[in-house]
Design a protein around this motif. Sequence first.
Motif, PDB file in Angstrom:
ATOM      1  N   ARG A 122      -8.882   2.685  -2.448  1.00  0.00           N
ATOM      2  CA  ARG A 122      -9.426   3.522  -1.378  1.00  0.00           C
ATOM      3  C   ARG A 122      -8.383   4.481  -0.814  1.00  0.00           C
ATOM      4  O   ARG A 122      -8.604   5.140   0.175  1.00  0.00           O
ATOM      5  N   GLY A 123      -7.202   4.536  -1.436  1.00  0.00           N
ATOM      6  CA  GLY A 123      -6.156   5.469  -1.018  1.00  0.00           C
ATOM      7  C   GLY A 123      -5.295   4.924   0.105  1.00  0.00           C
ATOM      8  O   GLY A 123      -5.731   4.069   0.891  1.00  0.00           O
ATOM      9  N   VAL A 124      -4.050   5.420   0.162  1.00  0.00           N
ATOM     10  CA  VAL A 124      -3.110   5.029   1.218  1.00  0.00           C
ATOM     11  C   VAL A 124      -2.483   6.285   1.812  1.00  0.00           C
ATOM     12  O   VAL A 124      -2.017   7.154   1.083  1.00  0.00           O
ATOM     13  N   LEU A 125      -2.506   6.355   3.139  1.00  0.00           N
ATOM     14  CA  LEU A 125      -1.878   7.474   3.867  1.00  0.00           C
ATOM     15  C   LEU A 125      -0.589   6.999   4.513  1.00  0.00           C
ATOM     16  O   LEU A 125      -0.565   5.925   5.127  1.00  0.00           O
ATOM     17  N   ASN A 126       0.498   7.778   4.399  1.00  0.00           N
ATOM     18  CA  ASN A 126       1.730   7.514   5.167  1.00  0.00           C
ATOM     19  C   ASN A 126       1.918   8.676   6.129  1.00  0.00           C
ATOM     20  O   ASN A 126       2.210   9.800   5.709  1.00  0.00           O
ATOM     21  N   LEU A 127       1.775   8.400   7.417  1.00  0.00           N
ATOM     22  CA  LEU A 127       1.741   9.487   8.407  1.00  0.00           C
ATOM     23  C   LEU A 127       3.132  10.053   8.733  1.00  0.00           C
ATOM     24  O   LEU A 127       4.120   9.323   8.775  1.00  0.00           O
ATOM     25  N   ALA A 128       3.140  11.368   9.014  1.00  0.00           N
ATOM     26  CA  ALA A 128       4.359  12.032   9.508  1.00  0.00           C
ATOM     27  C   ALA A 128       4.135  12.392  10.966  1.00  0.00           C
ATOM     28  O   ALA A 128       3.110  12.978  11.323  1.00  0.00           O
ATOM     29  N   HIS A 129       5.102  12.048  11.822  1.00  0.00           N
ATOM     30  CA  HIS A 129       4.942  12.287  13.264  1.00  0.00           C
ATOM     31  C   HIS A 129       5.987  13.243  13.838  1.00  0.00           C
ATOM     32  O   HIS A 129       5.953  13.541  15.016  1.00  0.00           O
ATOM     33  N   ASN A 130       6.963  13.635  13.028  1.00  0.00           N
ATOM     34  CA  ASN A 130       7.996  14.543  13.543  1.00  0.00           C
ATOM     35  C   ASN A 130       8.581  15.324  12.361  1.00  0.00           C
ATOM     36  O   ASN A 130       8.240  15.058  11.194  1.00  0.00           O
ATOM     37  N   GLU A 131       9.477  16.259  12.657  1.00  0.00           N
ATOM     38  CA  GLU A 131      10.035  17.134  11.615  1.00  0.00           C
ATOM     39  C   GLU A 131      10.765  16.314  10.542  1.00  0.00           C
ATOM     40  O   GLU A 131      10.674  16.601   9.356  1.00  0.00           O
ATOM     41  N   HIS A 132      11.483  15.294  11.001  1.00  0.00           N
ATOM     42  CA  HIS A 132      12.227  14.471  10.037  1.00  0.00           C
ATOM     43  C   HIS A 132      11.252  13.764   9.076  1.00  0.00           C
ATOM     44  O   HIS A 132      11.473  13.746   7.859  1.00  0.00           O
ATOM     45  N   GLY A 185      -4.422   1.210  -2.492  1.00  0.00           N
ATOM     46  CA  GLY A 185      -5.577   0.534  -1.890  1.00  0.00           C
ATOM     47  C   GLY A 185      -5.268  -0.882  -1.481  1.00  0.00           C
ATOM     48  O   GLY A 185      -4.153  -1.173  -1.036  1.00  0.00           O
ATOM     49  N   VAL A 186      -6.239  -1.756  -1.637  1.00  0.00           N
ATOM     50  CA  VAL A 186      -6.085  -3.156  -1.240  1.00  0.00           C
ATOM     51  C   VAL A 186      -6.731  -4.066  -2.289  1.00  0.00           C
ATOM     52  O   VAL A 186      -7.493  -3.605  -3.138  1.00  0.00           O
ATOM     53  N   ALA A 187      -6.425  -5.355  -2.225  1.00  0.00           N
ATOM     54  CA  ALA A 187      -7.055  -6.346  -3.115  1.00  0.00           C
ATOM     55  C   ALA A 187      -7.184  -7.646  -2.332  1.00  0.00           C
ATOM     56  O   ALA A 187      -6.659  -7.776  -1.235  1.00  0.00           O
ATOM     57  N   ARG A 188      -7.898  -8.601  -2.911  1.00  0.00           N
ATOM     58  CA  ARG A 188      -8.067  -9.904  -2.246  1.00  0.00           C
ATOM     59  C   ARG A 188      -6.859 -10.788  -2.594  1.00  0.00           C
ATOM     60  O   ARG A 188      -6.683 -11.156  -3.765  1.00  0.00           O
ATOM     61  N   HIS A 189      -6.050 -11.144  -1.568  1.00  0.00           N
ATOM     62  CA  HIS A 189      -4.797 -11.831  -1.885  1.00  0.00           C
ATOM     63  C   HIS A 189      -4.977 -13.207  -2.529  1.00  0.00           C
ATOM     64  O   HIS A 189      -4.351 -13.512  -3.534  1.00  0.00           O
ATOM     65  N   ASP A 190      -5.865 -14.040  -1.974  1.00  0.00           N
ATOM     66  CA  ASP A 190      -6.030 -15.387  -2.545  1.00  0.00           C
ATOM     67  C   ASP A 190      -6.463 -15.324  -4.001  1.00  0.00           C
ATOM     68  O   ASP A 190      -6.066 -16.142  -4.829  1.00  0.00           O
TER      69      ASP A 190
END
Length: 421
Positions: A122-132, A185-190
């Motif tokens: 389902r996709g993964v987003l890594n957010l940017a919050h500042n110039e760095h 995305g994600v999966a069922r860990h057990d």
Amino acid sequence: MISLDVKKKYSIASIVKNSFSNNENWGKMWRNPNPKKHYDVIIVGGGGHGLGTAYYLAKHHGIKNIAVIEKGWLGSGNTGRNTTIIRSNYLWDESAYLYDHAVKLWENLSEDLNYNMMFSQRGVLNLAHNEHDIKEIKRRVSANRLNGLDTMWLDKNEVKDLVPIMNTDNLRYPVLGAAYQPRGGVARHDAVAWGYAMRADELGVDIIQNCEVKGIKTDNYKVEGVETTKGFIKSSKIGVVASGHTSVLAATAGVRLPLQSRPLQALVSEPIKPVINTVVMSNAVHAYVSQSDKGELVIGAGTDGYNSFTQRGGYDVIEETVRAIVELYPIFGKMKMLRQWGGIVDICPDASPIISKCDVEGLYFNCGWGTGGFKATPGSANVFAHTIAKDEPHKINAPFALSRFSDGRLIDEHGAAAVAH
Ligand SMILES: Cc1cc2nc3c(=O)[nH]c(=O)nc-3n(C[C@H](O)[C@H](O)[C@H](O)COP(=O)(O)OP(=O)(O)OC[C@H]3O[C@@H](n4cnc5c(N)ncnc54)[C@H](O)[C@@H]3O)c2cc1C
């Protein structure tokens, strides 16, 4: 009576057959054997990495006399305690190859094991919050693309389109854009532990639960076996995959590992209707969230600021995480949290794992996954099995040798791995 094989295979025929007996005749998923006196290979740790290693050793390398020794129940460690985020968008080439090797195996794992991993890309987003953040994340996107990964940069509006409930402007750290990996995305860990256990058992692997390894016996820099709560078991090859407890076990063989063990926490909310259909992570405010198929928000916090072997973690850490989540998603402000728990993660100084032989002959380590090893499970198990069987690393895990801490070839993934995931 149907055969054990048919009972364990989830085909339409077996499902129909078992429905006639109210599903009461499904066989046990794996045996519960007493340990033998000797095994060709002993794997210490019945998490996903350990069970997967046993499976690939039996399947790909023809070794059948294997035991997995687990002090509790299968998946009772971090495998059953994590927030299940899967991605491969790490900065350095070595990491990208390792984690993407895993993603490729995830894509076919349900078929390979005939067990539903509930792998959801389902996709993964890594957010940017500042110039760095923008600079660091764009650098990572470029590095990923050079390695053929499907990572891209999204501007604020594109992030908002993907996650309309996100507050992008009216908060301490506004959202300025994000890296996005659609194959994440994600999966069922057990399911990962159970699927590998079931198929490893079919291939003859003895899975021994409720048996703690107390020490690794060596003679003249060569392993001889393990002392356990069920007696001494002989073996000339031992793979230690015990996450937070790996350094403790290593010490019994006289090996000092560069690991710190810390509690890492997660929590889930009461179930709600679907509101978020991707995974969102933020290093800067240190919070990440996804929504399970049952509707619960799965929220990850950070590690405690000190070493500890308690599977709990401090309340100040989750308080900070929840504060960040509510600021990013004001809609969650009145939700109730259902459960909170912790696991003990083993962290290397460069935030990369160790998959390696060591100076003691026959002793191998797969550890240091820190806050992010679930995503690597199939890839790590696959190359670790190769390392144990051939007594030399697979080319993918060669850079993750223990020797990098003495020759200085560190793989610094703090930027890609700093948030707990
Ligand atoms: C809260 C939390 C959230 C996380 N979120 C993510 C995420 O979203 N994505 C991600 O990629 N990773 C995540 N992780 C990290 C991930 O869970 C781990 O890196 C991974 O599951 C490690 O798997 P493993 O098989 O190596 O270890 P484990 O599953 O911990 O297995 C090790 C096993 O060894 C056993 N053991 C220990 N000592 C002994 C002994 N002396 N004798 C016998 N058995 C022993 C333990 O009981 C345990 O079952 C998270 C971790 C936590 C705690």
